[in-house]
Every structure is written in C-alpha cells, then in structure tokens.
Design an enzyme around this catalytic site. Structure first.
Site, mmCIF file in Angstrom:
data_model
loop_
_atom_site.group_PDB
_atom_site.id
_atom_site.type_symbol
_atom_site.label_atom_id
_atom_site.label_comp_id
_atom_site.label_asym_id
_atom_site.label_seq_id
_atom_site.Cartn_x
_atom_site.Cartn_y
_atom_site.Cartn_z
ATOM 1 N N HIS A 67 15.157 13.138 12.010
ATOM 2 C CA HIS A 67 13.995 13.249 12.909
ATOM 3 C C HIS A 67 13.065 12.042 12.761
ATOM 4 O O HIS A 67 12.148 11.880 13.550
ATOM 5 C CB HIS A 67 13.245 14.582 12.725
ATOM 6 N N HIS A 68 13.323 11.210 11.751
ATOM 7 C CA HIS A 68 12.594 9.944 11.658
ATOM 8 C C HIS A 68 13.233 8.889 12.552
ATOM 9 O O HIS A 68 12.770 7.752 12.608
ATOM 10 C CB HIS A 68 12.603 9.429 10.212
ATOM 11 N N ARG B 240 2.038 1.345 15.200
ATOM 12 C CA ARG B 240 1.628 1.169 13.805
ATOM 13 C C ARG B 240 2.050 -0.216 13.319
ATOM 14 O O ARG B 240 2.809 -0.915 13.980
ATOM 15 C CB ARG B 240 2.243 2.267 12.934
ATOM 16 N N THR C 168 6.780 26.928 5.968
ATOM 17 C CA THR C 168 5.482 26.285 5.729
ATOM 18 C C THR C 168 4.371 27.183 6.248
ATOM 19 O O THR C 168 3.332 27.348 5.607
ATOM 20 C CB THR C 168 5.432 24.908 6.415
ATOM 21 N N HIS D 184 13.340 11.903 3.414
ATOM 22 C CA HIS D 184 12.729 13.164 3.818
ATOM 23 C C HIS D 184 12.509 14.111 2.655
ATOM 24 O O HIS D 184 11.402 14.607 2.478
ATOM 25 C CB HIS D 184 13.389 13.830 5.020
ATOM 26 N N LYS E 132 3.594 29.977 3.846
ATOM 27 C CA LYS E 132 2.734 29.595 2.731
ATOM 28 C C LYS E 132 1.264 29.621 3.138
ATOM 29 O O LYS E 132 0.417 30.155 2.420
ATOM 30 C CB LYS E 132 3.096 28.195 2.220
ATOM 31 N N TYR F 254 8.796 15.878 0.611
ATOM 32 C CA TYR F 254 8.556 17.204 0.034
ATOM 33 C C TYR F 254 8.323 17.107 -1.458
ATOM 34 O O TYR F 254 7.604 17.930 -2.036
ATOM 35 C CB TYR F 254 9.690 18.173 0.392
ATOM 36 N N GLU G 164 11.981 13.184 -0.194
ATOM 37 C CA GLU G 164 10.893 12.515 -0.902
ATOM 38 C C GLU G 164 9.518 13.010 -0.420
ATOM 39 O O GLU G 164 8.610 13.201 -1.223
ATOM 40 C CB GLU G 164 11.013 10.996 -0.726
ATOM 41 N N ASP H 152 6.062 21.806 -26.430
ATOM 42 C CA ASP H 152 6.050 20.441 -25.883
ATOM 43 C C ASP H 152 7.119 20.404 -24.801
ATOM 44 O O ASP H 152 7.732 21.418 -24.472
ATOM 45 C CB ASP H 152 6.347 19.406 -26.985
ATOM 46 N N SER I 55 -1.628 27.235 -4.940
ATOM 47 C CA SER I 55 -1.316 28.636 -5.210
ATOM 48 C C SER I 55 -1.866 29.095 -6.560
ATOM 49 O O SER I 55 -1.904 30.287 -6.831
ATOM 50 C CB SER I 55 0.203 28.857 -5.181
ATOM 51 N N HIS J 16 0.848 -1.203 0.000
ATOM 52 C CA HIS J 16 0.000 0.000 0.000
ATOM 53 C C HIS J 16 0.884 1.253 0.000
ATOM 54 O O HIS J 16 0.681 2.167 -0.799
ATOM 55 C CB HIS J 16 -0.921 -0.020 1.219
ATOM 56 N N SER K 13 12.821 6.253 -13.967
ATOM 57 C CA SER K 13 11.704 6.999 -14.556
ATOM 58 C C SER K 13 11.599 8.392 -13.937
ATOM 59 O O SER K 13 11.447 9.392 -14.642
ATOM 60 C CB SER K 13 10.416 6.206 -14.345
ATOM 61 N N SER K 14 11.700 8.454 -12.601
ATOM 62 C CA SER K 14 11.579 9.754 -11.925
ATOM 63 C C SER K 14 12.705 10.690 -12.313
ATOM 64 O O SER K 14 12.487 11.890 -12.521
ATOM 65 C CB SER K 14 11.616 9.575 -10.415
ATOM 66 N N TRP L 226 7.110 0.025 3.918
ATOM 67 C CA TRP L 226 7.582 0.777 2.743
ATOM 68 C C TRP L 226 8.943 1.406 3.025
ATOM 69 O O TRP L 226 9.651 1.789 2.111
ATOM 70 C CB TRP L 226 6.566 1.831 2.297
#
Lengths: 532, 364
Positions: A309-310, A457, A335, A260, A338, A264, A262, A112, A275, A83, A176-177, A148
């Site tokens: 921080h993870h 979790r 943040t 991390h 914004k 963002y 990722e 294009d 925006s 998932h 690909s990315s 994951w």
C-alpha cells in the site's frame, strides 16, 4: 490484566550484601544492569531526538517562505533523509528499548534481563552506528540525500559516496535491534515470576513481546536490502539496475516488507504504554484485556501482508491493488478495537489528569486522527491523489509524533518517579504538555491541507499557493521544538530534586513495579515475587 | 463543513483565497470527480466515527472526574459490545472498498486510446514523445533563477511553469506510457487525478480524457535527486482544431531547425546561444557559475574536458557518461544547441580555450 496480588518475601531489597553500581565511567561502559542500560538507551534516544529535531527545524526554516533562503536543495535532501533515519532508528526505537530494559524485568518480577552481557553490547554498538551515519554529513558529496526510504537507483547508481557508510551504519543498527529483541523475548518467556501466566502480563510486556518478534522477522530483511545495494554499488551486481536486467521495483517490495512492520514496531509498544497509563488514572481496570492482546497480535500479523500500500502508484496489476487495499483496511478493525477499549476504560471511571494521563489522552485523540488519514490513504484510487504529498507527511507525523513520541513522554513521566524517587513537578509537566500539544497540531494539521491541495513531499521550495499553511507549520515546529527544552529541564530537575515519591507513586497504579520502593534499588526481585 | 470552513477562511483573507485551499481539487475529468467523491465519502465516514468516539471520550473526561466525586465501576469486559464494535467497522470498510474497486478498474482501463504519448522522466525534466506523430521534445522548468533565489518577485505560476508544455486534445482519450531514463520519477497532474511512477526499465500506463481546454499544472512526486522540487508538469489541453494546428506547427518547426543545423555560426552567436542552453540544461548540476558541487557534480571551470580536446568534450555531452548523473544530451538538444553549449563552456565560465564547434560537425 488480572489484578496482581503480590507476596513479597522481603520488600526491602537494599540489604548491604547487594552491591550498588560501580564508580566512574566504568559503571556505564561495563554495566550489565538493566536499569543502567535502560537509562543509557533513553539518554541516547533523547540526544538523537534533539539532533533529528534540529534537522527538522532546518527543514521547516527553509520552508517558512517560498524561494530558497537558507540551504541548497542538495543539503535540504540530506536533512530530510537524516531527519527520518535519526528519528526512526535513533530516537523512537532506542527509546522503546530503553523503556523495555527498565520496565520489563520489573513488570515480570525478574532480577535483570535474560542476557545481560548481550544487553550491554546491543546498546554500545548504537552510538558508533550513529557516529558513522552523522559523520557522512562531513564527507565529500555530503550525507545520504535519497530519503529515509532510500529508493534505488537514486540510492545506488546516483548516490553520494557516503552511501556505503550509511549501509554500514544500518547494519549495525539492525544488529543492535535484533539482539535487543532476542533479549526481550528471552526475558519475557523465561524469567516471569511464578504465577505470572502469559495472560496476566501487563500490556506493555505483551506489546513488546510481539514487537520483538516483528523485529526479528524484519530487521534481517532490511539488512538484506542494504546488502543488495552494497553489491550493486561495489560488486557489479544489478539487483536494482534496470540496465543490467535488475528491477528498481524489487527494491521497494523488499524495503516495504521491512518498512511496514517497522511502523508497527514504532507504535505497538506505545499501545502498551497507553494501556498501562489510562487504567491507572481512570482507577478502573483496562477494558477488554484479552481483546487488546488479540488486537495487537492481529495488527502484527496483518503488517506482513500490507506492504505494497506504500506502492499503489508503481504500476502494480489491478488484483495487487485490490488485495493490498482490502488487507490494509482490515488493519483498521483491530486498531479501532484498541481505541474503543481505551475509551471504554475511561467510561464510568474516576479520572484525574496528571501529566502522564494528559499525554496519554492526547495520544488517543491524535493517534486516532492519524489512523483516520491512514484509512483514507488505504483507499487505493484516492491514494493516487494523496501519494507522496504532504497529506502523507501529515499522516505519518500524526502517528509518530503525538503517537509514538507522546507515548514515550507519557511513559517517562509515568515511571520517572519510580526511577528517580522524586515526585513529578506537575506544573512544569503541564506546561510541557500544553506547549507540545499546541505546537504539534499547528505543525502537522496544516500539512493535510497543503497535501490535498497538491504539494509534493520532499521539496525544498514550493508554489505560492502553499505559502500560508507552510509558514504556519514552521511556526508550530519551532514551538514544538523549543518546548522540548522544558521536557529536558523537567527530567533533569526530577533526577536532582523533588518531593520523595512513595512506592505506589500513582494512586491507581497496578503491577509489580509499584511494589518496589522509589527509587527502585539497583537490584530488584533477586528473589522472585509470587503472583497470584 | 468543508465549504463553510473555506468560506470562513475566504472572508478572513479575501484577496488570497487560493492560498488557503484546504481540500483536494475536484479535477476536470469524470475519473477525477469520481476519486474526489470517494475521498469525500471516506472523509465523512471518518468524521462520523470520530465524532462518536471522541464524543464518548470527552463525555467521560468531563463527567467521570474524580474531582467531581466520580467513583470507578468494576466491569472490564463485555463480549457483546466487543463483537459489535469489531463487526460494524468491518462492514463499513467492506462497503467502502467496493466502490473503490470499481473506480480502480476504470483507472486501469487504458484501452481504445485516441492519442498515445510516451512520458519519460529525466533528472530534472520531462520528455514527451507523440507515438503517432513525429513529435518529441523536452519540457524544462521555466521559472527564472532570480525568482528562486529571491532576487526577483515571484510570478503567480512560480515553479509550476515550463518552456514546452505537454499539449493534448480535449475530449479525446489520451494514453500515457510512463517511464524514466535515470532514477524513479512520478508524473502527477492533480486536476486529472493521474499520478504514475516513472521507473527506468518499466513502462507504466495511465490515461485521461479532459472535457474542457485549459492549462493544468502538477509536479514530479517521487524524490529524484537535487532538483526534484523543480521539475513541474504543465499540460495544455487544446480544442481538437487548435490541437491539429499545433501538430502541424511542430512539424514546420522541426523542418526549420534542420535547416538551421547546416548554417555556419560565429563565435559570438554560439556563445550567446550557449548561455541560454547552459542555464536550462547544465546549470542544475554544474551550477550557473560553472563551479559544480564538490563531491557531487564536477566543475566546468578549468575542467580537463571543457579545456581539453573538443571531440571528447562534444562526445560526453552527446553520449553522456554511463553510471553517473551525466546524461546523454543527443536526444534532448539540437545540433545547434550542442554546438552552442560546447562553445560556451570552452569560452565562458572562466574558460578561454578559444575554439568553437559548428552544428554541422555534430550531426556527423
């Protein structure tokens, strides 16, 4: 964004000498057209969203009541892992790339993408990556079951054999990315219409430019970490194996150095979308355009120095904890800017509440709630209580579902009339919005409570004290899941029928894409517009 | 507000008050209360900011509607305002991080401990070794399988009960040395605010000083494989004198067990005892019926090891199989338990080899 005055040599682009799309399957296999590729990315993302969503519903069905009812713990772990992987790499990221493909050339006045053949390739390797990943469900030992975040050594020494296929799949997704990101940077830096300086670019373009740099910076790190796993599993190295002199914590450092930025990558384009939408429906220019750009850039830079921080509970030295706590709290400042800017844009505007605006407003409120729980998680001592509980699950689902995914839905509703040439069915859009809004909150809000009360979790079964809120969350998940059928219905109906849309579509919309007819012709801006 | 909400909810469902817990446990140590206070402080800061931001937002949504004739104004920047709302949050955050840093320093101060205990995570159980006493045992989930599979009604401590809880003295500083034997686990007792990852090859430290005797329950919080959800932590805090009594009981038990290992057992005795050992130590992977999980965990029924030479069978249980999930059980099980489970596996679960092994041969 500065007001865009456009001087079009000839607005009518559907002259006979412009050839249309090829016929049949070949159109999709060989296409180098940014609109076709954008559509394929979006359709692919929607399919993955459904597959990942079914897995989420299996998880929530098992967690409806204490005890094991539907699935075995090992299969449950495969579901949580798949998932997460599918939603992150298959649903959210390709959806943003699809939107970028469709909109960036039209928003900067380019005919294009800069590298159209690479564009085709970067899309077409994706379905194979996910076929490989999904096929692992049918392999002996089952699919990846290590979460994951695939922490070693659970994902190396103790992994099912399908982990090798997972590694291969991740490599393809990463390629690909990276190609997608190179293409977006090349397009934005080289193909802007004359007069469109960097600080006149729409914010969706700006946020994607910064996101693309993040992708180029961190996808190779992900490739590196899975390659180290591959070496540990098959070639006798011991990067992450303590018994061989390796270091399981090294895995986490490398993973989160990717991981991390990722997160963002999955939210900056959403900032861009919001925006665009809020000024349109507030009929007022975006407040603090320049500070929005600087805020996104500083969030992106800070994202490289907050990864640990993870990992507050891995036993870092005290100075490490303090550094990562302060750095993480700093992210709240840009943040916050914004969010304040979006609210200031609405203040003294002239607001209407069409479907895209509803999703955008829900984004602002619910993403901010996710931001608040993020701020709480940044307080390192308190994080010892939050870490790896449902409080974290609530936090990142608030920023990813009513955050990233609501922004994708908002963007779809916002630009759909431009793509299909049909006005939205507002009634159906609003039904979808309200079902999703209610469903998402019933699902994820109670998770804060069970997390604080002590539910870890990634468990298939739980103590009785967590039962009530878990049932509630499961009910919400089914409401949210099934209401996405309304979304699919809305999109399909809009492609098929609907009132003819004008070029402007939304009264307050600004930007080059709204100077094009709806639907946008197959080739647009063959002659660049002039931006003053 | 939290209290009011809790009260309102408790009125709605008075008998199930605990089921609607919505906040963190305050805990039973000075440190856990400090952390709880930090949690509430940052929570209220978020609430205040949220009320302000959402207040302006909803005011705008109701007030500046086009349908009410609102006409948009043209301003779109204001440097003063932008500087203010950048600087003020920065100050709030720094103000918040200072007390958090002080708490962190307390958490990291593991010096001058009275009791030291090594906590080792295994798939899927905890091992507790008292470094100053000769005490060393494993702590397994005690919830009966029938409750998990919904064939029996669930007891109030469902999934939060173990056979041998960790026992510590009240009012003493207890230092934990936390590590793991296989994959990464994480040892968490919410009421102590102690959560630390158990990582193979690393020894992490943590400490607790509990004022009141009592039983405190937690769980593993790092995904560690199939039965991650089934490895609870239970800590029994005893008064100083009860703790000393418990320590001497443990010593006596150890002597009694050593005596038992030299006895001869009959086949029936070993099989009967082996069934219990199998269900605690083996059934998690090899399954209660001995069929294993194809592709992940091999079956015991008909396996070449459980029906082959008995020495090899004993060896794999005693020493494990490196590089796989098969652990070395010599530390976890007594000689009697190993003899019993080997005999059980060879003569039950669909196998009928007919031989048995005595505890005294395991010891050699």
């Amino acid at each position: 964004m500065a007001t865009v005055d456009v001087d079009l040599p000839h607005v009518k682009e559907d002259d006979p000498h412009h050839h249309g799309p090829a016929r049949g399957l070949g159109r999709w296999l060989y296409t180098t057209n940014h609109k076709d590729i954008g559509s394929m990315y979006l359709i692919f993302s929607l399919c993955m969203f459904m597959i990942g969503g079914i897995m989420a519903l299996i998880i929530r069905a098992e967690l409806f009541q204490p005890g094991l009812q539907l699935v075995e713990p090992n299969f449950f772990n495969q579901m949580t892992t798949m998932h997460g992987l599918i939603m992150v790499f298959g649903a959210v990221m390709p959806a943003f790339v699809g939107l970028a493909n469709w909109m960036i050339p039209m928003q900067v006045g380019a005919p294009d993408m800069a590298l159209p053949r690479m564009n085709n390739w970067s899309f077409w390797i994706l379905p194979f990556a996910f076929l490989i990943l999904l096929s692992s469900l049918f392999m002996p030992g089952g699919a990846p079951n290590f979460g994951w975040t695939f922490y070693a050594p659970l994902s190396t020494t103790y992994a099912p054999e399908s982990v090798t296929f997972f590694i291969f799949g991740v490599h393809i997704m990463g390629a690909s990315s990276i190609m997608g990101a190179i293409n977006i940077i090349a397009t934005i830096l080289n193909m802007r219409a004359p007069g469109m300086t960097l600080l006149k670019m729409p914010l969706f373009v700006w946020t994607w430019l910064i996101t693309a740099f993040l992708l180029i910076a961190v996808m190779p790190v992900l490739a590196g970490v899975v390659t180290m796993m591959l070496m540990d599993i098959h070639f006798g190295t011991s990067f992450f194996n303590a018994a061989g002199g390796g270091d399981p914590v090294l895995f986490q450092h490398v993973f989160w150095f990717f991981g991390h930025p990722e997160v963002y990558i999955m939210i900056l384009p959403a900032f861009g979308i919001i925006s665009e939408i809020i000024p349109t429906f507030a009929r007022k220019r975006l407040f603090g355009y320049a500070s929005m750009v600087y805020a996104v850039a500083s969030i992106a830079l800070l994202s490289f120095v907050v990864w640990a921080h993870h990992m507050f509970t891995v036993g870092m030295p005290l100075v490490g904890e303090v550094f990562f706590m302060f750095a993480t709290m700093l992210i709240a400042v840009p943040t916050g800017v914004k969010v304040f800017n979006w609210v200031a844009t609405m203040f003294r505007g002239s607001l209407t509440f069409e479907t895209p605006m509803l999703f955008a407003l829900a984004f602002v409120v619910l993403f901010t709630i996710g931001g608040f729980s993020g701020l709480m998680l940044a307080i390192a001592p308190a994080d010892f209580q939050y870490h790896d509980t449902y409080f974290v699950v609530a936090h990142f689902h608030y920023v990813l579902v009513p955050g990233a995914i609501f922004s994708i839905m908002a963007a779809t509703y916002y630009w759909l009339p431009k793509w299909t040439g049909h006005q939205l069915n507002e009634t159906m859009g609003k039904i979808h919005f309200w079902l999703s809004f209610v469903g998402v909150n019933i699902t994820f809000f109670p998770m804060h409570f069970v997390g604080l009360a002590g539910m870890p979790r990634r468990i298939p079964d739980y103590a009785l004290q967590f039962a009530d809120f878990n049932s509630m969350a499961s009910v919400g998940a089914f409401i949210f899941g099934f209401s996405q059928l309304v979304f699919i219905y809305n999109v399909i109906q809009n492609v098929r029928v609907g009132e003819k849309a004008t070029a402007q579509v939304w009264e307050g919309a600004q930007g080059l894409e709204w100077t094009l007819p709806s639907p946008a012709p197959y080739h647009t801006f063959s002659t660049p517009p002039e931006v003053k | 507000m939290t209290k009011a909400l809790t009260l309102a909810l408790s009125l709605l469902s008075a008998p199930a008050w605990a089921d609607w817990q919505i906040n963190m446990n305050k805990g039973v140590t000075a440190l856990s209360r400090e952390i709880f206070d930090l949690h509430m402080l940052i929570f209220w800061i978020c609430v205040v900011i949220g009320v302000a931001v959402f207040g302006v937002m909803f005011y705008s949504i109701f007030k500046f509607r086009k349908s009410k004739g609102a006409v948009s104004e043209h301003w779109h920047e204001n440097t003063t305002v932008e500087v203010v709302w950048t600087v003020i949050p920065s100050i709030i955050l720094i103000a918040m991080a200072i007390p958090a840093t002080a708490t962190l320093m307390d958490m990291y101060d593991t010096s001058e401990a009275d009791v030291e205990i090594q906590v080792t995570g295994y798939q899927w159980k905890w091992r507790y070794q008292y470094l100053d006493e000769d005490i060393d045992y494993f702590s397994n989930l005690a919830t009966p399988r029938e409750e998990i599979t919904n064939e029996a009604s669930k007891n109030p401590n469902y999934l939060l009960e173990v056979d041998n809880p960790l026992v510590i003295p009240a009012n003493k500083k207890v230092r934990f040395l936390i590590t793991a034997n296989d994959v990464i686990h994480s040892w968490w007792v919410p009421h102590f605010a102690v959560k630390k990852d158990a990582i193979p090859g690393f020894i992490n430290e943590s400490w607790v000083k509990v004022e009141e005797p009592g039983v405190y329950r937690g769980q593993c919080t790092e995904l560690c494989g199939k039965d991650h959800g089934f490895m609870p932590v239970v800590v029994e805090v005893k008064s100083e004198s009860d703790y000393q009594q418990w320590v001497s009981d443990q010593r006596a038990m150890k002597l009694a067990m050593a005596g038992e290992a030299s006895k001869e057992f009959s086949m029936d005795e070993l099989v009967a005892k082996g069934e219990g050992v199998y269900n605690t130590a083996c059934a998690g992977c090899h399954q209660p019926n001995g069929q294993g999980i194809p592709g992940a965990f091999p079956a015991i029924t008909g396996s070449t090891i459980a029906t082959g030479a008995i020495d090899a069978h004993v060896d794999i249980i005693v020493n494990g199989k490196p590089g796989t999930a098969m652990q070395a059980f010599k530390e976890q099980l007594s000689a009697v338990d190993i003899a019993a489970v080997v005999t059980y596996q060879r003569n039950a679960l669909g196998n009928s080899v007919g031989d048995l092994v005595q505890p005294n041969t395991i010891q050699n």
